[in-house]
Design a protein around this motif. Structure first.
Motif, PDB file in Angstrom:
ATOM      1  N   GLN A  58       2.406  24.303  12.828  1.00  0.00           N
ATOM      2  CA  GLN A  58       1.841  22.955  12.882  1.00  0.00           C
ATOM      3  C   GLN A  58       0.334  23.067  13.056  1.00  0.00           C
ATOM      4  OE1 GLN A  58       3.845  20.596  15.903  1.00  0.00           O
ATOM      5  NE2 GLN A  58       5.702  21.824  15.668  1.00  0.00           N
ATOM      6  N   SER A 134       0.529  13.646   9.279  1.00  0.00           N
ATOM      7  CA  SER A 134       1.008  14.622   8.292  1.00  0.00           C
ATOM      8  C   SER A 134       0.297  14.511   6.956  1.00  0.00           C
ATOM      9  CB  SER A 134       2.521  14.464   8.085  1.00  0.00           C
ATOM     10  OG  SER A 134       2.820  13.154   7.632  1.00  0.00           O
ATOM     11  N   THR A 138      -2.958  18.274   6.329  1.00  0.00           N
ATOM     12  CA  THR A 138      -2.098  19.060   5.449  1.00  0.00           C
ATOM     13  C   THR A 138      -2.514  20.526   5.501  1.00  0.00           C
ATOM     14  OG1 THR A 138      -3.577  18.688   3.572  1.00  0.00           O
ATOM     15  CG2 THR A 138      -1.796  17.085   3.899  1.00  0.00           C
TER      16      THR A 138
END
Length: 316
Positions: A58, A134, A138
């Protein structure tokens, strides 16, 4: 030692360590070597954990990986040579080796500041723009930030070794320091070093000024958003995600500011104090960064445990 007005293109500098404390270098090296060992183990452990666990792929953990990689490079550029100096009195360092060490130490400092700004932006988007998180952060965008981190540190610091290389060193080749810090080396020159002083100051003020301003604005927005949350539990949960980053930022900036200011303007500060501050900057943040994130982030705790104690982790 070589002498005369040569430009040291094929000569050597001599690091003396901490002035006035040479007799206790060995004792000073004991906690240093212990902290460096912790730095290597902690940083490598967290990096391997993030690489191995897909759940940690992440943005927040990718930025953390950048920070930990920087920590490994920066501490390894200085500490092994420093420990050899303290253990075996190996003072000699080639002119080219000195310039290379100078480049990596100072460029990594700028990279750390840039990553800190990127991490603040990540927390801002996660808390203030959660629905767009999100789509904004990216993988291609994070890769571009990584390239920017490296390019910014490289391009801003690349002139420093060049500015030092052009200087004649006819006074002394003895550096009153434990590593090739830019100003410590430049002050040995018998020429005017105003350009070195001004450029180093401009880079430091520009980087710290821009990054601190960006981090401050991000956290003003974050704090505003947190206070608008309906429940105290939600505010605590969201706020706790920022604690690790804030600790890392404060720790790094406080040490680098003290080190930079005393090196340039600390005429009345003992040189040993200046050098100890600069050593602490190279040791403390790289050692504590993975520990701070490991303590405050359950995902890292759980997966580091899984990496080293797979059987024990099954029962948790």
């Amino acid at each position: 030692m070589s002498s005369g007005g040569d430009n040291l293109s094929s000569s050597y500098f001599f690091l003396i360590g901490i002035p006035g404390l040479q007799d206790v270098h060995v004792w000073i090296s004991l906690p240093m070597s212990f902290m460096y060992l912790i730095t290597l183990l902690a940083n490598i452990s967290v990096l391997l954990t993030i690489k191995k666990e897909e759940s940690l792929h992440q943005p927040m953990y990718l930025f953390l990986s950048m920070l930990l990689l920087k920590d490994l490079v920066q501490s390894s550029a200085a500490l092994p040579k420093m420990l050899l100096l303290f253990w075996f009195n190996l003072q000699e360092i080639s002119f080219e080796g000195c310039l290379i060490q100078m480049f990596f130490i100072h460029s990594c400092a700028i990279m750390a500041s840039t990553v800190g700004l990127a991490m603040a932006f990540d927390r801002y988007v996660a808390i203030c723009q959660p629905l767009r998180y999100s789509t904004i952060l990216t993988n291609p965008f994070i890769a571009k930030i990584g390239v920017l981190v490296v390019m910014r540190g490289t391009l801003l610091i690349f002139p420093l070794p060049i500015l030092v290389k052009r200087l004649p060193f006819c006074k002394s080749h003895v550096i009153n320091h434990t590593y090739c810090e830019h100003m410590a080396v430049a002050k040995l020159s018998c020429a005017n070093i105003r350009i070195n002083v001004v450029y180093g100051l401009i880079v430091a003020l520009l980087v710290i000024g821009v990054d601190v301003m960006g981090i401050t604005v991000s956290y003003i927005m974050i704090v505003t958003a947190v206070f608008k949350l309906p429940s105290r539990e939600a505010r605590h949960k969201v706020g706790s995600t920022c604690v690790s980053h804030v600790c890392v930022i404060v720790l790094a900036y406080v040490l680098v500011l003290f080190s930079s200011v005393t090196q340039r303007f600390g005429g009345h500060t003992a040189s040993s104090t200046q050098i100890i501050l600069s050593i602490l900057y190279l040791i403390i943040p790289p050692m504590l960064n993975p520990i701070i994130y490991g303590i405050k982030t359950k995902e890292i705790q759980k997966n580091v445990l899984k990496l080293y104690c797979p059987q024990k982790s099954r029962f948790q």
